[in-house]
Each structure stands twice: as structure tokens, then as C-alpha cells.
Design a protein around this motif. Structure first.
Motif, mmCIF file in Angstrom:
data_model
loop_
_atom_site.group_PDB
_atom_site.id
_atom_site.type_symbol
_atom_site.label_atom_id
_atom_site.label_comp_id
_atom_site.label_asym_id
_atom_site.label_seq_id
_atom_site.Cartn_x
_atom_site.Cartn_y
_atom_site.Cartn_z
ATOM 1 N N THR A 1 2.430 -6.222 9.249
ATOM 2 C CA THR A 1 1.649 -4.992 9.350
ATOM 3 C C THR A 1 0.514 -4.936 8.317
ATOM 4 N N LYS A 2 0.378 -6.028 7.562
ATOM 5 C CA LYS A 2 -0.670 -6.136 6.541
ATOM 6 C C LYS A 2 -0.530 -5.035 5.501
ATOM 7 N N ALA A 3 0.708 -4.731 5.175
ATOM 8 C CA ALA A 3 0.938 -3.686 4.189
ATOM 9 C C ALA A 3 0.807 -4.225 2.770
ATOM 10 N N GLN B 1 16.171 -2.189 9.940
ATOM 11 C CA GLN B 1 15.661 -1.058 10.708
ATOM 12 C C GLN B 1 16.793 -0.183 11.239
ATOM 13 N N ASN C 1 0.807 -1.212 0.000
ATOM 14 C CA ASN C 1 0.000 0.000 0.000
ATOM 15 C C ASN C 1 0.845 1.270 0.000
ATOM 16 N N SER D 1 2.078 1.775 5.089
ATOM 17 C CA SER D 1 2.205 1.155 6.403
ATOM 18 C C SER D 1 3.335 0.132 6.397
ATOM 19 N N CYS D 2 3.956 -0.107 5.268
ATOM 20 C CA CYS D 2 5.140 -0.977 5.198
ATOM 21 C C CYS D 2 6.250 -0.352 6.023
ATOM 22 N N VAL D 3 6.899 -1.193 6.819
ATOM 23 C CA VAL D 3 7.998 -0.683 7.633
ATOM 24 C C VAL D 3 9.365 -1.060 7.061
ATOM 25 N N CYS E 1 6.227 -1.886 14.084
ATOM 26 C CA CYS E 1 5.351 -1.505 12.973
ATOM 27 C C CYS E 1 4.611 -0.203 13.309
ATOM 28 N N HIS E 2 4.475 0.660 12.306
ATOM 29 C CA HIS E 2 3.697 1.888 12.543
ATOM 30 C C HIS E 2 2.240 1.540 12.737
ATOM 31 N N ARG E 3 1.824 0.518 11.962
ATOM 32 C CA ARG E 3 0.431 0.140 12.085
ATOM 33 C C ARG E 3 0.402 -1.354 12.362
ATOM 34 N N CYS E 4 0.181 -1.646 13.644
ATOM 35 C CA CYS E 4 0.141 -3.039 14.082
ATOM 36 C C CYS E 4 -1.122 -3.705 13.540
ATOM 37 N N THR E 5 -1.064 -4.997 13.373
ATOM 38 C CA THR E 5 -2.256 -5.728 12.925
ATOM 39 C C THR E 5 -3.458 -5.413 13.809
#
Ligand code: FAD
Ligand code: SF4
Ligand code: SF4
Ligand code: SF4
Lengths: 666, 267
Positions: free
Chosen positions: A643-645, B90, A582, A591-593, B172-176
Motif C-alpha cells: 500500500t506504499k505506507a 487481518q 505514514n 494507509s498501513c493496513v 488495502c485501504h489505499r491500493c497502489t
């Protein structure tokens, strides 16, 4: 609010015999978002498709569910019909109420209920479907053919004759492969060289073909239509433009006792050599490991005698970059040597040879000028034993498969022997005679009846030397396993055909899969026999499994057609059912890290790194990105991404989740 | 302690770093993390036997990252976190200035990842005997007993996500847990949703957990959730020969396939 159409197919009786299709259609009409529903005997028929198209237009449908057979069968049919009616094809889904329902359950209310469930699930999914457009990828209309045996040659010529450029990369100094080593070929006994060399010359002369011999593929990047390949041209220590191929150097080289690979060790060659007289290209290479100059720093005789001053001792390997749209793997196979067999003397008896060595003995251009003479003392053997299945079909030796070509070439060898040694007796020990193929059985019969070959059904347990003879011990299983002992003058082992040395490494370089025996794997054993699992890479010949010449050539032409089909358009159209990482508005971007676990898990090397830069050009983030050409939509990355990116178009997390929920929330 | 303060003062003065993550005295008798950006703040650094927690979790926090070039006081767990984070792209080599306090109170500075890898090879990275004993107890339970044990523990969870905030691998910026299209993990803390969360957490840390125990330390409900991820350490080591946080260029065991990988876990 959705306007979905549900079309329930009877598939003749295939579905309606156990499922009440009318009821499924009726119940479906009650579902939220369903605007229209109907059932029909054959949805895939012309009238069925017309019905679908008209319903789309009349009811302004924005989604379609066809409840019928497996999407593997007719999904393209119905998607195309939708598209013709002006609906984006990816807004059409199939509910498999045949394989998943009617065929596996009895006629029962529950079966009909299950069909209703399957439809409901798909209706919910379609609500989440998005219109998708097929992906276009440009195609570089050059094919890379790796390996210049008969398969590679056939594929290259076929592709080149379709008007496309071909680059052929061959590891050896000459093309030709195993076929150039053969004497005569079954089932017609025509001279192998005579039928092969015109093709080899054609390769050299074809305006569309570039040939790199003494070269290997070092790296393959890219994807279907757009491969980038690095080829290492090993130094031949020769300026090929100046060399006229006169061969003077090869006659003057002081190194004369190097075992000749082409003769399979039955003859010698100098350090500067052309592998065989009809080699293409007919220009020598210096084998640096055995050259006096490279070993001792002195000699240069070839340089002195060369009339055109073509020798280049300081020449280095050259790396060539090639852009190609397709790759054909035609790297062939190998056969085990006699030293593989402890029971047959581990290669220590000079007169126990392998089939390829026999080919050289029988060949007019071979070390004995075509006379069958045994290696140890040059005598003509009067009793010769051929051992079929040497290593093949032998789980204890780790080779469970049948090498397929040995029965036939053993019959050929027995025949050739008898034609040359009229008073000799050929024996063949065999497990079964496998002679399926046009004129093959007749050929074996000829060996038995006309050329009086003694076929003995049984395995040879040991071979040992005694008083200058080879004692071959076996059993005749057709005579109640009666022991048989033959005092032979020579033994020929039909050793198992195995994957080429280096096949595994090459498979990894090129990114194709291989089987447990390290032969390259086809995408489907029946329906995709020349395709690999990697789009744009095809298989030809014995690199896939032991094959004879007719089969190798047929596969090569098959692969060539696949390449030509791929090259028939300037752009490649691909299904858009691929993964996407995404992207969002700055400063988040995605949201990919950037952990890139997806990169190592992707079996198709489809994940790339994208650097996100700020206005000053500084990298602020590195994110995963899916290469649309490479992604096969397998979904492995989606499962791994924490993260479901990443998500898959057409099978998004949201869609699959919705399907599951639709079932649970019944 | 003085050596540490002097060193950090120097690093700040000559602008080698902009901020240093170390330990300081909390308002109670507890130790907390401090982020020294000035010489004055650096003078508050302490190093006592109580300074055991893993500071590396702060390295990737948005607010901390923006302080500029960072230095950190790392213990073995933090060094392993840094290696694991490096293998997940990271942290880059040389990006963080890393100090370590030896047993004799002298300081070691790690100039590059290679030196950390060499150090970790000899370091004690095992879980504590007490943790080991508790895992053995869990593993001795029957499947249904274990199921009950964990369900009972997770029942207590109030979904504060302190464990997630404390874990250095949860970056993660946006955790599951925050994804709502679809809503993988129910927002409310009921039995089912709690179980979903903890199973998801364990899966995401399989082969990545470096056994620092910060998750359990952070948990206000005293759930021993570290034991769940610890339990996965051994199978991944014996199954795939991999231990998290030992090499900066390691490839994640669960994202690679080798033909000789064991398949005995497939039932
Ligand atoms: C003893 C014997 C007798 C036979 N007799 C008959 C017969 O009578 N009739 C018949 O129909 N069939 C016969 N065969 C089978 C025949 O040899 C094969 O069908 C045929 O050679 C297969 O062709 P190919 O091009 O697939 O492979 P190969 O002939 O093996 O050619 C492969 C080519 O690829 C090259 N190569 C390998 N690796 C690389 C690499 N990494 N990079 C670049 N190039 C590479 C090799 O150097 C070689 O030139 C016989 C086989 C044997 C062993
Ligand atoms: S240098 Fe000498 S040994 Fe080497 S190839 Fe030339 S002639 Fe032969
Ligand atoms: S796995 Fe997910 S988070 Fe990690 S790099 Fe790939 S897309 Fe990004
Ligand atoms: S899961 Fe717990 S123990 Fe493991 S790394 Fe994260 S915080 Fe540390």
C-alpha cells in the motif's frame, strides 16, 4: 519556485579530462529551478567549500547539487558545509559524475551529455527533498561482553578502564578461554597462564565489571545504545557468597572419573569441580549430569564436608535482565577433534592427538605435569609427527580456508617437544609454512635450525597402528613426491580452527550475520573489521575467524574503542535516512493496513507494532511503526509494502520516481 | 438448508453474532451474498450448487465490519482466505464465527484456526483441470508469444477494478493504484497502464493468492487474470515450500530469507 545551486567539480583532471565541466555548469543553469551554477577545480578544497557557502548565502539557495565524486566520499563534507551556511544538510545532494561518468567513459560529447543528465536528475530530486533533522537516541553506558577468553577479557578491561560499566557473560565455570589451556605461546615462548591469569584476576576485581560465569545469553532485544538482554545463569548448585573456594568438596566427591574438558579428555575430574587451579572465579560448580545425587537421589557428600554450608542442591537457573548500550561478541572458536579424520583413525588411536591436547601435555599444570608422555602407555615418544593443515585448506572436508594459527603452534610444539625430549626427533608434515607476523618467520627458523625439526612438505595420506607404533604415510613433494613412511610414537594433528559450537544460534539470538563457515561476519573486511552489520554490536577475537593471541587482543582493543566512542556522548546522533510508516489524521490514522509483511522482511528487526486506541482505551488498529534506533534505511520494507505506507526519508518513492522520470522525459 | 437457517437463527437470537454472511437468491436467477442481521433475513439464506463463490472478501469490507460480530458460510476457498488473512493479522482467532456445509449437507462449525488448518490439510485445494490445462497452454508458449497473449488480454481491461474489489486479499485501504504521489499506475486505461496494473496485481498476490478465481469471475471483460496469479503458485511452492492460506501463523514466503532458499530464479 526552487532556488537550486549546482556546483560542478573538475576533481583536478579526474573529471575534466573527459567531461566538459564548464559546459555542464552552463547547461545546468538553464534548468528550471536552478538559480546559480558554477564549476571549480576542487570543490572539496577549502576555497571550494567557501565558494559553496557564499553562494548559498548570496543567492538564498534552498537546494544544492554538487556534481563531483561518489557521495560515499564527500557527501558528509558538502552537507556539513551547507549546514554551516545555514542550509539544512539534507537539502544537499551529490551527482556522481566521476565514478559513474568520467572514469568509465572516454572524452566525448556523449560523456559530457551524460554528466548533464546526471545533474538534471539530481536537480529534480533535490526539488523533492525535505529538510531533515538528525535523530537522537539515548545511550546506556554499559557494555555486554559475551565470552571471557583473552579477547573478551581485553575488551572488557579496556572498556572498564574508560570508566564504563561492563557485564561479562561466560558460558564455562571460569573465564580464560583457550589461552588458559595453552602451555607456552609463540613467538616468545612465554607461559600462557602467567600472562593471562593477572588479567583474569583483574576482571574479577575491577569495580566496573560484573562477571557472570556458567551463564549464557538467551535473548537480545532493542538496538544500538539500548539493548535489553536476558542472561540465563545456570545453577552452580552453590551459594557463591558463602563458598570460600577451599576446594574440600572437590577432593571428597566420589565421582572421580569424569573426562576433564579442560584437559581435553586427557585427565579426570570430579562432579563438583573447578576447571583449573587458577580459575576465575575459583569456586566449584556441580555438573548435574554426572553428580551421584542428581542421578541417584543420594550422596550429598560435598554438602556434608563443606565448612561454610554453601552447597545448594535445589538451586534453580536464574534469569538476569541487563540493559546495555553496546555488545562485544568474543565467543572464540574451537578446533576439530581427531575423530573428524577417517584417514587418521577416526580418533581410535589413543596416541593420535590434537594440538590442544598437546598443549595440555606440555603444560606444567597438565595431566603429565609438563612431561611429554603419550596417552596410551605413558611412554615418552622418541619420534613424533606433527601434521599441519589437518582439515584446513581442504575443500573435500568443507574447510577451504587456512586456519592461520596452526603453522605457528606446530613449530612451537616441535620446539617444546625438543626442549623436553632432547634425544627425540620431531617431524612436521606441512603444505606451506605461513609465518607472516612480527618475529614469526624467525621463530619457525629456530624450530628448524636450532631444534632440528624435520620439515617434510607434503600431506599425510594415512596413519595406522602396527606393533605399538603409528605408521605415518605421506609424500615428500619437494623430493618429487617420493613416498615417506615414518614409524612414530605419537602424532599431533594441527586440526582446523572452526566456529564455536552454537555460534550460529548465538548469531541468530544476537541478530548478527555470519559467514558460510559460521564465523561472525564483519561489516567490511578492511574498513570495518570489528563492526558487525548490526549497529552497536562489535567483534573481538577468534569468533570472527581463527586468530592468534596478538590479533585477538588487537581486535578486542579495537572493539573496545568503538564502544568507548559510542559511550562518549549521552545521546547518539544518527542520520535520519530511515524508513517511516505514514500517519494521517483520524479516523484513517495511516494507509498501513497492519499486514506486517514489513516486519518479517526487515533484516534489522526495526518494525514495531503500534496500537491505536480510541478514547475508551480500546484498540481499534494495529499499525507498523519504525524504530528509529534500529532502522538502517535499507529500504527492503518499502519495496514490499503493497500500500506504499512506508517510505524512506531522503530516498522516498517520490524522489526516486522523479529521478527516473527526469531521465525518461528528456 | 433448514439446518443452516436454524443454526443462524439461533446464533442471532443468542447474540453469538450480529450478522451472518451467506448466500441468498439474487434478483435474477443468480445467487448473491446476503448479510443477515435479523431472524427474518436469516430465513432467506440458501445453499444450492450455485453457491460456490468465496464470501470471505466481505469480512474486511468497512461496511460489513461495522455490523458487529460476524458469522460466515465458508467454502474451502473462503477457509483458505481466512487462514491467509489471519497470517497477515487481518483476522484474529475466534473473531469470526465460521460455518461450513459438508457434502452430506450437515454443518461443521470451526471453533478455532487450528481446526481449520487440520481440515485444509485434507481438503482439495487444487486448481481445476480446466484451469490447469489453460496454464499449461500458456506455459508452452514462447516468451514473446506469452507477452503478446497477455498484452492482448490486458488491452481489454477497462480498469473498473472489479477484480480488486472481489479479491479477498486486496484489502488495502489505499491500493497502489490510488497512490498519486508518485502516480505508480496511470489512471487511464491504455495499453501501458493496463499492463502496469496487472503486473503490479500479480506481484502483490504472488504467494498470497488462494486460487478462488473471484477476480476472473468479477471481470466484465472476461480477462482470465486468475491464471496469472495461479501460475505463481507452483514456483513458490517448489522454491520456498509455501502454499498460501494453509496456516494462520504462516510467514510470507517472499518476506523471509532462509540460507537454504533456492536461488535458481536469479538470472
Ligand atoms: C593448539 C593451539 C595452540 C595455540 N597456541 C597459540 C600460541 O602459542 N600463541 C598465540 O598467539 N595463539 C595461540 N593459539 C590461538 C589462541 O588460542 C587464540 O588466539 C585465542 O584463544 C583466541 O581468544 P578468544 O578470546 O578470541 O577465543 P577463546 O579463547 O576461544 O575464548 C572464547 C570464550 O568464549 C566463551 N564462549 C563461547 N561461546 C559462548 C557463549 N555462547 N556464551 C558465553 N561465552 C561463550 C568460551 O567458553 C571461551 O571462554 C593457539 C590455539 C590452539 C588451538
Ligand atoms: S553430591 Fe556427591 S556427587 Fe554430587 S557433587 Fe556432591 S559429593 Fe559429588
Ligand atoms: S507492509 Fe505496509 S501495509 Fe503491511 S504492515 Fe507493513 S507498512 Fe503496513
Ligand atoms: S487473485 Fe483472484 S484467485 Fe487469487 S485470491 Fe484474489 S481473487 Fe482469488
Amino acid at each position: 519556485m526552487s532556488r537550486i545551486g549546482v556546483f560542478v567539480c573538475h576533481c583536478g583532471e579526474n573529471i575534466s579530462a573527459t567531461v566538459n565541466c564548464e559546459k555542464v555548469a552552463q547547461i545546468s543553469k538553464e534548468l528550471k529551478g536552478v538559480e546559480f551554477s558554477t564549476d571549480y577545480k576542487y570543490m572539496c578544497s577549502d576555497p571550494g567549500q567557501t565558494m559553496l557557502k557564499e553562494a548559498i548565502k548570496e543567492h538564498k539557495l534552498d537546494g544544492v547539487v554538487v556534481a563531483a565524486c561518489s557521495p560515499r566520499m564527500h557527501e558528509p563534507t558538502f552537507r556539513k558545509a551547507c549546514s554551516e551556511a545555514g542550509l539544512n544538510p539534507y537539502l544537499c545532494e551529490m551527482s556522481n559524475i566521476r565514478e559513474h561518468c568520467s572514469w568509465v567513459h572516454p572524452k566525448d560529447d556523449l560523456t559530457t551529455e551524460k554528466a548533464e543528465d546526471l545533474v538534471r536528475v539530481m536537480v529534480e530530486k533535490v526539488k523533492k527533498n525535505k529538510a531533515l533533522n538528525s535523530i537522537k537516541v539515548p545511550v546506556t553506558k554499559t557494555a555486554l561482553v559475551i565470552g571471557g577468553g583473552v579477547a573478551g577479557i581485553q575488551a572488557a578491561l579496556d572498556i572498564a578502564n574508560c570508566g564504563h560499566k561492563v557485564v561479562m557473560v561466560e558460558k564455562q565455570p571460569s573465564i580464560g578461554g583457550h589461552m588458559s589451556q595453552l602451555s607456552e605461546t609463540f613467538p616468545t615462548l612465554d607461559c600462557s597462564q602467567c600472562i593471562l591469569t593477572p588479567r583474569m584476576v583483574e576482571i574479577a576485581q575491577h569495580p566496573n565489571i560484573t562477571l557472570y560465569t556458567y551463564a549464557e545469553v538467551e535473548k537480545v532485544d532493542g538496538f544500538i545504545g539500548n539493548f535489553k538482554i536476558t542472561v540465563r545463569k545456570k545453577s552452580k548448585s552453590l551459594d557463591e557468597h558463602l563458598c570460600t573456594g577451599c576446594g574440600l568438596c572437590t577432593t571428597k566427591c566420589p565421582q572421580k572419573k569424569i573426562p576433564n574438558e579442560f584437559e581435553r579428555g586427557l585427565g579426570f575430574r570430579p562432579a563438583i569441580y573447578v576447571p583449573f587451579p587458577q580459575a576465575v572465579p575459583n569456586k566449584p560448580v556441580i555438573d548435574r549430569e554426572n553428580c551421584t545425587y542428581y542421578i541417584k537421589g543420594k550422596c550429598k557428600v560435598c554438602e556434608i564436608v563443606c565448612p561454610t554450608k554453601a552447597i545448594r542442591f535445589d538451586q534453580e537457573d536464574e534469569l538476569v535482565e541487563i540493559e546495555a548500550g553496546a555488545i562485544v561478541l568474543a565467543t572464540g572458536f574451537d578446533v576439530l577433534k581427531s575423530d573428524f579424520f577417517p584417514e587418521y583413525g577416526y580418533g581410535k588411536y589413543k596416541d593420535v592427538i590434537d594440538g590442544l591436547q598437546f598443549e595440555r601435555l606440555a603444560s606444567a599444570s597438565g595431566p603429565t605435569m609438563g612431561e611429554i608422555r603419550r596417552p596410551s602407555d605413558g611412554q615418552i615418544p622418541k619420534k613424533i609427527v606433527f601434521v599441519a593443515c589437518a582439515g584446513s585448506r581442504d575443500p573435500a572436508k568443507g574447510i577451504e580456508y587456512c586456519s592461520k594459527i596452526c603453522c605457528m603452534y606446530t613449530a612451537k610444539h616441535a620446539m617444546l617437544y625438543k626442549h623436553k625430549v632432547h634425544d627425540g626427533t620431531p617431524y612436521v608434515f606441512y603444505m606451506d609454512i605461513r609465518a607472516g607476523g612480527k618475529m614469526y618467520e624467525e621463530f619457525v627458523r629456530r624450530a628448524i635450525v636450532e631444534d632440528e625439526t624435520q620439515y617434510i612438505r607434503g600431506r599425510v595420506s594415512t596413519i595406522y597402528e602396527k606393533n605399538g607404533k603409528l605408521i605415518v604415510k605421506g609424500a615428500d613433494t619437494l623430493m618429487g613426491a617420493e613416498p615417506v613412511e615414518i614409524e612414530a610414537d605419537m602424532v599431533v594433528l594441527a586440526t582446523a580452527g572452526v566456529a564455536n559450537h552454537g555460534a550460529e544460534a548465538l548469531a541468530q539470538t544476537v541478530h548478527v550475520s555470519y559467514d558460510a563457515y559460521k564465523f561472525f561476519a564483519e561489516a567490511h573486511p578492511k574498513l570495518k573489521p570489528v563492526e558487525t552489520n548490526t549497529a552497536g554490536i562489535f567483534l573481538a577475537g577468534a569468533c570472527q575467524a581463527p586468530k592468534d593471541i596478538p590479533e585477538s587482543v588487537a581486535a578486542a582493543s579495537g572493539a573496545a574503542v568503538k564502544v568507548a566512542a559510542l559511550f562518549s556522548n549521552d545521546e547518539l546522533t544518527r542520520e535520519p535516512l530511515i524508513a517511516v510508516v505514514n500517519r494521517q489524521a483520524p479516523p484513517v490514522f495511516s494507509s498501513c493496513v497492519g499486514c506486517f509483511l514489513c516486519q518479517s522482511v526487515c533484516p534489522y528487526q526495526a518494525i514495531e507494532r503500534e496500537e491505536i486506541k480510541n478514547r475508551n482505551g480500546e484498540v481499534i488498529k494495529t499499525l507498523a511503526k519504525v524504530n528509529e534506533g534500529l532502522c538502517q534505511g535499507c529500504g527492503t520494507c518499502v519495496a514490499l509494502c503493497r500500500t506504499k505506507a512506508i517510505d524512506i526519508h531522503g530516498y522516498s518513492n517520490q524522489q526516486v520516481y522523479t529521478e527516473v522520470m527526469a531521465l525518461l522525459n528528456d | 438448508m433448514n439446518e443452516l437457517i436454524n443454526k443462524v437463527t439461533k446464533l442471532l437470537n443468542d447474540k453469538t453474532i450480529d450478522a451472518f454472511i451467506g448466500y441468498g437468491q439474487g434478483s435474477t436467477d443468480r445467487v448473491r451474498a446476503i448479510f443477515a442481521r435479523t431472524v427474518e433475513q436469516a430465513s432467506k439464506l440458501i445453499y444450492t450448487p450455485a453457491c460456490t463463490f468465496n464470501l470471505s472478501g466481505y469480512l474486511l469490507k468497512h461496511e460489513v465490519k461495522h455490523l458487529g460480530k460476524l458469522g460466515i458460510l465458508a467454502n474451502v476457498a473462503a477457509l483458505r482466505s481466512i487462514m491467509q488473512l489471519a497470517s497477515e493479522f487481518q483476522i484474529k482467532d475466534g473473531e469470526v464465527y465460521i460455518l461450513f456445509v459438508n457434502d452430506d449437507a450437515s454443518l461443521t462449525e470451526f471453533s478455532d484456526f487450528q481446526s481449520i488448518e487440520a481440515f485444509l490439510e485434507k481438503a482439495n485445494i487444487d486448481i481445476t483441470p480446466d484451469e490447469k490445462a489453460r496454464i499449461e497452454k500458456i506455459e508452452a508458449m514462447s516468451v514473446s508469444e506469452r507477452w503478446e497473449f497477455w498484452n492482448k488480454e490486458f488491452e481489454k481491461c477497462i480498469k473498473c477494478y472489479a477484480c480488486r474489489a472481489a479479491c479477498p486479499m486486496c484489502y488495502c485501504h489505499r491500493c497502489t493504484t490510488d497512490v498519486n504521489q508518485p502516480q505508480w499506475i496511470p489512471v487511464a486505461s491504455h495499453e501501458r497502464g493496463n499492463l502496469d496494473y496487472h503486473l503490479m496485481r500479480a506481484m502483490h498476490l504472488a504467494g498470497r493468492c488462494i486460487n478462488c478465481g473471484e477476480c476472473a469471475n468479477a471481470c466484465p471483460m472476461d480477462i482470465p487474470l486468475n491464471l496469472l496469479t495461479y501460475q505463481l503458485i507452483d514456483p513458490i511452492k517448489t522454491g520456498f515450500g509455501a502454499t498460501a492460506g494453509m496456516k494462520a501463523d504462516a510467514v510470507y514466503a517472499l518476506s523471509t530469507f532462509k540460507p537454504d532458499d533456492k536461488e535458481n530464479f536469479i538470472i
